[in-house]
Design a protein around this motif. Structure first.
Motif, PDB file in Angstrom:
ATOM      1  N   ASN A 180      43.282  56.594  -0.770  1.00 45.34           N
ATOM      2  CA  ASN A 180      43.976  56.329   0.493  1.00 45.34           C
ATOM      3  C   ASN A 180      43.259  55.251   1.303  1.00 45.34           C
ATOM      4  OD1 ASN A 180      41.770  57.683   1.485  1.00 45.34           O
ATOM      5  ND2 ASN A 180      42.903  59.478   2.191  1.00 45.34           N
ATOM      6  N   VAL A 234      40.653  54.826   2.782  1.00 44.00           N
ATOM      7  CA  VAL A 234      39.735  55.153   3.893  1.00 44.00           C
ATOM      8  C   VAL A 234      39.045  56.488   3.605  1.00 44.00           C
ATOM      9  CG1 VAL A 234      40.852  54.000   5.872  1.00 44.00           C
ATOM     10  CG2 VAL A 234      41.629  56.276   5.126  1.00 44.00           C
ATOM     11  N   TYR A 235      38.036  56.775   4.410  1.00 38.94           N
ATOM     12  CA  TYR A 235      37.477  58.124   4.461  1.00 38.94           C
ATOM     13  C   TYR A 235      38.286  58.878   5.504  1.00 38.94           C
ATOM     14  CZ  TYR A 235      33.169  56.801   1.953  1.00 38.94           C
ATOM     15  OH  TYR A 235      32.254  56.400   1.014  1.00 38.94           O
ATOM     16  N   GLY A 236      39.085  59.837   5.060  1.00 42.05           N
ATOM     17  CA  GLY A 236      39.900  60.578   6.018  1.00 42.05           C
ATOM     18  C   GLY A 236      39.070  61.585   6.799  1.00 42.05           C
ATOM     19  N   MET A 237      38.373  62.413   6.068  1.00 43.46           N
ATOM     20  CA  MET A 237      37.758  63.583   6.685  1.00 43.46           C
ATOM     21  C   MET A 237      36.771  63.235   7.799  1.00 43.46           C
ATOM     22  SD  MET A 237      35.576  66.632   5.041  1.00 43.46           S
ATOM     23  CE  MET A 237      35.901  68.308   5.524  1.00 43.46           C
ATOM     24  N   THR A 238      36.049  62.142   7.620  1.00 43.26           N
ATOM     25  CA  THR A 238      34.995  61.835   8.589  1.00 43.26           C
ATOM     26  C   THR A 238      35.459  60.885   9.694  1.00 43.26           C
ATOM     27  OG1 THR A 238      34.242  60.350   6.849  1.00 43.26           O
ATOM     28  CG2 THR A 238      32.928  62.313   7.244  1.00 43.26           C
ATOM     29  N   VAL A 268      34.697  67.067  -1.643  1.00 42.42           N
ATOM     30  CA  VAL A 268      34.446  67.057  -0.202  1.00 42.42           C
ATOM     31  C   VAL A 268      35.178  65.842   0.347  1.00 42.42           C
ATOM     32  CG1 VAL A 268      32.737  66.887   1.628  1.00 42.42           C
ATOM     33  CG2 VAL A 268      32.268  68.277  -0.388  1.00 42.42           C
ATOM     34  N   GLY A 269      36.061  66.093   1.255  1.00 40.24           N
ATOM     35  CA  GLY A 269      36.987  65.103   1.773  1.00 40.24           C
ATOM     36  C   GLY A 269      38.082  65.913   2.445  1.00 40.24           C
ATOM     37  N   CYS A 270      39.172  65.280   2.815  1.00 43.88           N
ATOM     38  CA  CYS A 270      40.231  66.048   3.479  1.00 43.88           C
ATOM     39  C   CYS A 270      40.731  67.201   2.605  1.00 43.88           C
ATOM     40  CB  CYS A 270      41.376  65.135   3.881  1.00 43.88           C
ATOM     41  SG  CYS A 270      40.998  64.248   5.410  1.00 43.88           S
ATOM     42  N   HIS A 316      29.744  66.639  -2.216  1.00 45.18           N
ATOM     43  CA  HIS A 316      30.421  65.348  -2.075  1.00 45.18           C
ATOM     44  C   HIS A 316      30.048  64.412  -3.232  1.00 45.18           C
ATOM     45  CE1 HIS A 316      32.546  62.230  -0.096  1.00 45.18           C
ATOM     46  NE2 HIS A 316      31.572  61.704   0.613  1.00 45.18           N
ATOM     47  N   GLU A 348      19.869  69.007  -3.224  1.00 44.84           N
ATOM     48  CA  GLU A 348      21.260  69.133  -2.782  1.00 44.84           C
ATOM     49  C   GLU A 348      21.952  70.241  -3.589  1.00 44.84           C
ATOM     50  OE1 GLU A 348      24.584  66.670  -4.332  1.00 44.84           O
ATOM     51  OE2 GLU A 348      24.663  65.877  -2.305  1.00 44.84           O
ATOM     52  N   HIS A 367      48.138  64.032   0.532  1.00 46.13           N
ATOM     53  CA  HIS A 367      47.451  65.138  -0.156  1.00 46.13           C
ATOM     54  C   HIS A 367      48.397  66.305  -0.485  1.00 46.13           C
ATOM     55  CE1 HIS A 367      43.294  63.964  -0.483  1.00 46.13           C
ATOM     56  NE2 HIS A 367      43.157  63.703   0.806  1.00 46.13           N
ATOM     57  N   GLY A 401      38.856  62.296  -3.546  1.00 47.93           N
ATOM     58  CA  GLY A 401      39.203  61.115  -2.762  1.00 47.93           C
ATOM     59  C   GLY A 401      38.420  59.899  -3.220  1.00 47.93           C
ATOM     60  N   ASP A 402      38.695  58.749  -2.572  1.00 41.20           N
ATOM     61  CA  ASP A 402      38.050  57.508  -3.026  1.00 41.20           C
ATOM     62  C   ASP A 402      36.580  57.436  -2.626  1.00 41.20           C
ATOM     63  OD1 ASP A 402      38.591  56.927  -0.260  1.00 41.20           O
ATOM     64  OD2 ASP A 402      40.534  56.146  -0.888  1.00 41.20           O
ATOM     65  N   GLY A 403      36.243  58.013  -1.467  1.00 43.96           N
ATOM     66  CA  GLY A 403      34.827  58.052  -1.098  1.00 43.96           C
ATOM     67  C   GLY A 403      34.068  58.945  -2.058  1.00 43.96           C
ATOM     68  N   ASP A 404      34.667  60.110  -2.338  1.00 43.19           N
ATOM     69  CA  ASP A 404      34.050  61.106  -3.205  1.00 43.19           C
ATOM     70  C   ASP A 404      33.852  60.566  -4.619  1.00 43.19           C
ATOM     71  OD1 ASP A 404      33.578  64.236  -2.962  1.00 43.19           O
ATOM     72  OD2 ASP A 404      34.438  63.893  -4.942  1.00 43.19           O
TER      73      ASP A 404
HETATM   74  C1  LIG Z   1      26.246  64.286   1.096  1.00 41.15           C
HETATM   75  C2  LIG Z   1      27.331  64.107   2.067  1.00 41.15           C
HETATM   76  N1  LIG Z   1      27.455  62.934   2.704  1.00 41.15           N
HETATM   77  C3  LIG Z   1      28.462  62.777   3.600  1.00 41.15           C
HETATM   78  C4  LIG Z   1      29.347  63.780   3.854  1.00 41.15           C
HETATM   79  C5  LIG Z   1      30.431  63.551   4.868  1.00 41.15           C
HETATM   80  N2  LIG Z   1      31.730  63.315   4.278  1.00 41.15           N
HETATM   81  C6  LIG Z   1      32.606  64.303   4.114  1.00 41.15           C
HETATM   82  S1  LIG Z   1      34.036  63.808   3.439  1.00 41.15           S
HETATM   83  C7  LIG Z   1      33.508  62.202   3.368  1.00 41.15           C
HETATM   84  C8  LIG Z   1      34.384  61.105   2.864  1.00 41.15           C
HETATM   85  C9  LIG Z   1      35.713  61.553   2.433  1.00 41.15           C
HETATM   86  O1  LIG Z   1      36.506  60.491   2.071  1.00 41.15           O
HETATM   87  P1  LIG Z   1      37.361  60.498   0.740  1.00 41.15           P
HETATM   88  O2  LIG Z   1      36.551  60.954  -0.397  1.00 41.15           O
HETATM   89  O3  LIG Z   1      37.970  59.156   0.629  1.00 41.15           O
HETATM   90  O4  LIG Z   1      38.462  61.631   0.979  1.00 41.15           O
HETATM   91  P2  LIG Z   1      39.616  61.749   2.090  1.00 41.15           P
HETATM   92  O5  LIG Z   1      39.018  62.526   3.223  1.00 41.15           O
HETATM   93  O6  LIG Z   1      40.010  60.364   2.484  1.00 41.15           O
HETATM   94  O7  LIG Z   1      40.679  62.501   1.404  1.00 41.15           O
HETATM   95  C10 LIG Z   1      32.223  62.094   3.848  1.00 41.15           C
HETATM   96  C11 LIG Z   1      31.479  60.829   3.944  1.00 41.15           C
HETATM   97  C12 LIG Z   1      29.162  64.990   3.156  1.00 41.15           C
HETATM   98  N3  LIG Z   1      29.968  66.048   3.340  1.00 41.15           N
HETATM   99  N4  LIG Z   1      28.168  65.129   2.272  1.00 41.15           N
END
Ligand SMILES: Cc1ncc(C[n+]2csc(CCOP(=O)(O)OP(=O)(O)O)c2C)c(N)n1
Ligand code: SF4
Lengths: 356, 242
Positions: B122, B124-128, B50-52, B69, A89, B24, B93-96
């Protein structure tokens, strides 16, 4: 007076070579058979004024290297096969961000956890953009402790020259064996300040802000970027093909082997020559770019030639040999992996069968 | 006449891609104002997630680095160790930060890396497309929990800030919110503290920011702010955690 030599393992030689070449940032995660490399870095990197981090995973290690490189440090990481899979990656992002970095793979047996015996079964992963996307690492394959040391200078120079990741592809045998080593005359000792190239992240004093990224959202931008990469790769293919050839002039059969396998093959070639057999050897040193030119040149000669590719895998580099020869010469294969290594004797027997 | 308010130098004067009512944009602006106020614009290196907020570097006017990410804390570690004189922060973000990047987050914190983290929660996962995040509330409907989050199958909302606070090398953790002007002022103070800690070499600081995602909460912007005040901040209590 001849300069004195020191005795070292291949793993230590790679680490020392990196430090002597000015590397001042190392992050890694333990895995056999490259642990001596990480341990050497832990001991000696701080002495050279550099940073050593035992990361929480290979993912973290390679991304630390990405950050350090973006900030201008000569940076590297190392691992063995399962760990290199995790680093893919980060390597893809390093290539996409156009950052210089060196990644060392001291290969072991696979797939999966495999075993810790030497192998060459990550050739595809190393030479075919092991991560996602249209990119390449430059790949160098040392076959002695001396080359393990020397190639680190070359690796960092190439990484800087092309702003591209460079992989050193060794194996457990090379990593573990001890040989005398002659140190370079150009050792970089003591603190090495991070470089400041125009693209680096240094804080935007006196210039516009820099962004290091691989994300191209606007239509057409990514294609444009990929074409830039391809242009660079063409240059690399033109300029950086490396190989060693022996007895090529009068050879009827040419053995093709790299790294540790080439050492064994060399022994076989010498014995076969003593017995009057016209056998030669091509040892690819750069695996990407693959030294295809020499194969094309040989295949174009009027005399009938055949090739025997020998690998510690079930046939990976052979694909590059076949592509380079493009059907113009017959190609045979001998390979083992998963603990077995083709022996001198097996090579000699295979050649004898082919000569019948 | 004295000028008491102006557009931050560290923020580019361009429209953002964020949805109406998204947190944001406010959080970006707070960071930019703080960087200006501390006079560190020429020393700052941001790590974008990586996120919104993936293109945060299109909005901030200082050096920025992309991270894969979840890997922002590792990238920031590399930058900060290579250039200890610079001010390095991540924005995630929270997913990140709390799903794919949990490992990098915890270990950067445990090593006491002298970095600052702005953590946008937030829920949730916004971007996806509004999927379950580790911070999604019980019962909250998302694209991947159409019946609402259930503890039995998805577990409980992950309180990463409270977890991190237990680590001895962590200097400072505070949870703030953007649901009202008063809270925004408090949020700014906390984020400023996280940067100041780094300037003073005090070590790892993180500010968790409860931030609205009206789009995937499926609410008008005003209701989203009320939901933070009335519901989300009950699960994620505001204030200094460490
Ligand atoms: C390795 C990898 N897995 C999945 C994704 C798809 N992806 C992009 S953003 C995201 C989640 C974003 O959510 P968060 O971090 O909460 O940020 P937000 O968009 O809510 O601000 C995912 C799963 C990716 N870009 N790279
Ligand atoms: S999807 Fe949610 S987090 Fe993303 S920009 Fe829209 S409101 Fe903001």
């Amino acid at each position: 007076m001849a300069k004195s030599k020191i005795l070292m393992t291949g793993n230590e030689a790679i680490a020392l070579g990196a430090i002597d070449a000015g590397c001042r940032f190392y992050a890694g995660y333990p895995i056999t058979p490259q642990n001596e490399l990480t341990a050497f870095m832990a001991k000696n990197m701080p002495k050279a004024g550099g940073v050593f981090i035992q990361a929480e995973s290979e993912l973290a290690a390679v991304n630390m290297v990405l950050g350090a490189s973006a900030a201008g440090a000569r940076a590297m990481t190392s691992s063995s096969s399962p760990g290199i899979s995790l680093k893919q990656e980060g390597i893809s992002y390093i290539a996409g961000c156009r950052l210089p970095a060196v990644i060392v793979n001291v290969m072991r047996g696979g797939p999966g956890l495999g075993n810790i015996m030497p192998a060459q079964s990550d050739y595809f992963q190393a030479t075919r953009s092991g991560g996602h996307g249209d990119y390449h690492c430059l790949v160098l394959a040392p076959y002695s402790v001396q080359e393990a040391y020397d190639f680190m200078f070359k690796a960092f120079a190439l990484a800087d020259k092309y702003r591209n990741p460079v992989m050193i592809l060794g194996d457990g045998m090379l990593g573990q064996m001890m040989e005398p080593l002659q140190l370079s005359d150009n050792r970089k000792t003591g603190n090495q300040k991070p470089k400041t190239k125009i693209w680096m992240l240094t804080g935007c004093r006196g210039r516009k802000p820099n962004v290091v990224k691989s994300f191209y959202l606007q239509e057409g931008d990514l294609e444009k970027f990929n074409l830039t990469l391809q242009k660079e790769y063409r240059l690399i293919r033109q300029n950086e093909q490396l190989y060693e050839g022996i007895f090529l002039k009068d050879a009827k059969i040419i053995i093709v082997a790299y790294g540790t396998m080439a050492r064994i093959a060399k022994g076989a070639v010498k014995k076969l020559r003593k017995a009057g057999k016209k056998i030669g050897l091509i040892r690819p040193i750069s695996l990407w770019p693959f030294p295809g030119n020499i194969f094309r040149r040989l295949a174009a000669s009027p005399k009938r030639l055949s090739f025997l590719v020998v690998e510690m895998s079930y046939g990976q580099m052979i694909e590059d040999v076949l592509l380079s020869l493009n059907g113009k010469s017959p190609v045979e294969f001998l390979g083992r992996s998963g603990g077995g290594i083709p022996s001198e004797e097996e090579i000699i027997n295979k050649i004898k069968i082919l000569m019948k | 006449m004295k000028k008491i308010f102006s557009y931050p130098k560290s923020l580019k004067n361009v429209p953002t891609h964020y949805c109406p009512g998204c947190g944001h944009g406010i959080a970006h602006r707070l960071v930019a104002e703080i960087v200006d106020e501390l006079g560190i614009r020429e020393k700052v290196i941001a790590v974008a997630p990586v996120g919104c907020a993936v293109v945060a570097y299109d909005y901030w006017d200082f050096d920025c680095c992309e991270a894969a990410h979840g890997r922002a804390a590792a990238v920031a570690t590399g930058i900060k160790r290579a250039r200890p004189g610079n001010i390095v922060f991540t924005y995630q973000g929270d997913g990140d930060l709390a799903a794919i990047g949990t490992n990098e987050t915890i270990h950067a914190a445990n090593r006491g890396e002298n970095i600052s983290i702005v953590f946008i929660n937030n829920a949730v996962y916004g971007m996806t497309g509004g999927q379950l995040a580790p911070t999604t509330l019980l019962g909250q409907k998302t694209a991947t929990t159409p019946e609402g989050r259930k503890a039995g199958s998805e577990g409980f909302p992950l309180k990463i800030s409270e977890m991190l606070a237990r680590l001895p090398a962590v200097k400072y953790i505070e949870r703030v919110s953007l649901h009202s002007p008063q809270e925004v002022i408090k949020a700014k103070k906390a984020i400023k503290q996280a940067f100041l800690n780094q300037v003073n070499n005090l070590g790892f600081s993180l500010v968790e920011v409860l931030s609205a995602c009206p789009t995937y909460w499926d609410m008008p912007a005003k209701n989203a702010l009320d939901w933070i005040r009335d519901v989300m901040s009950k699960e994620f209590p505001l204030g200094r955690i460490k």
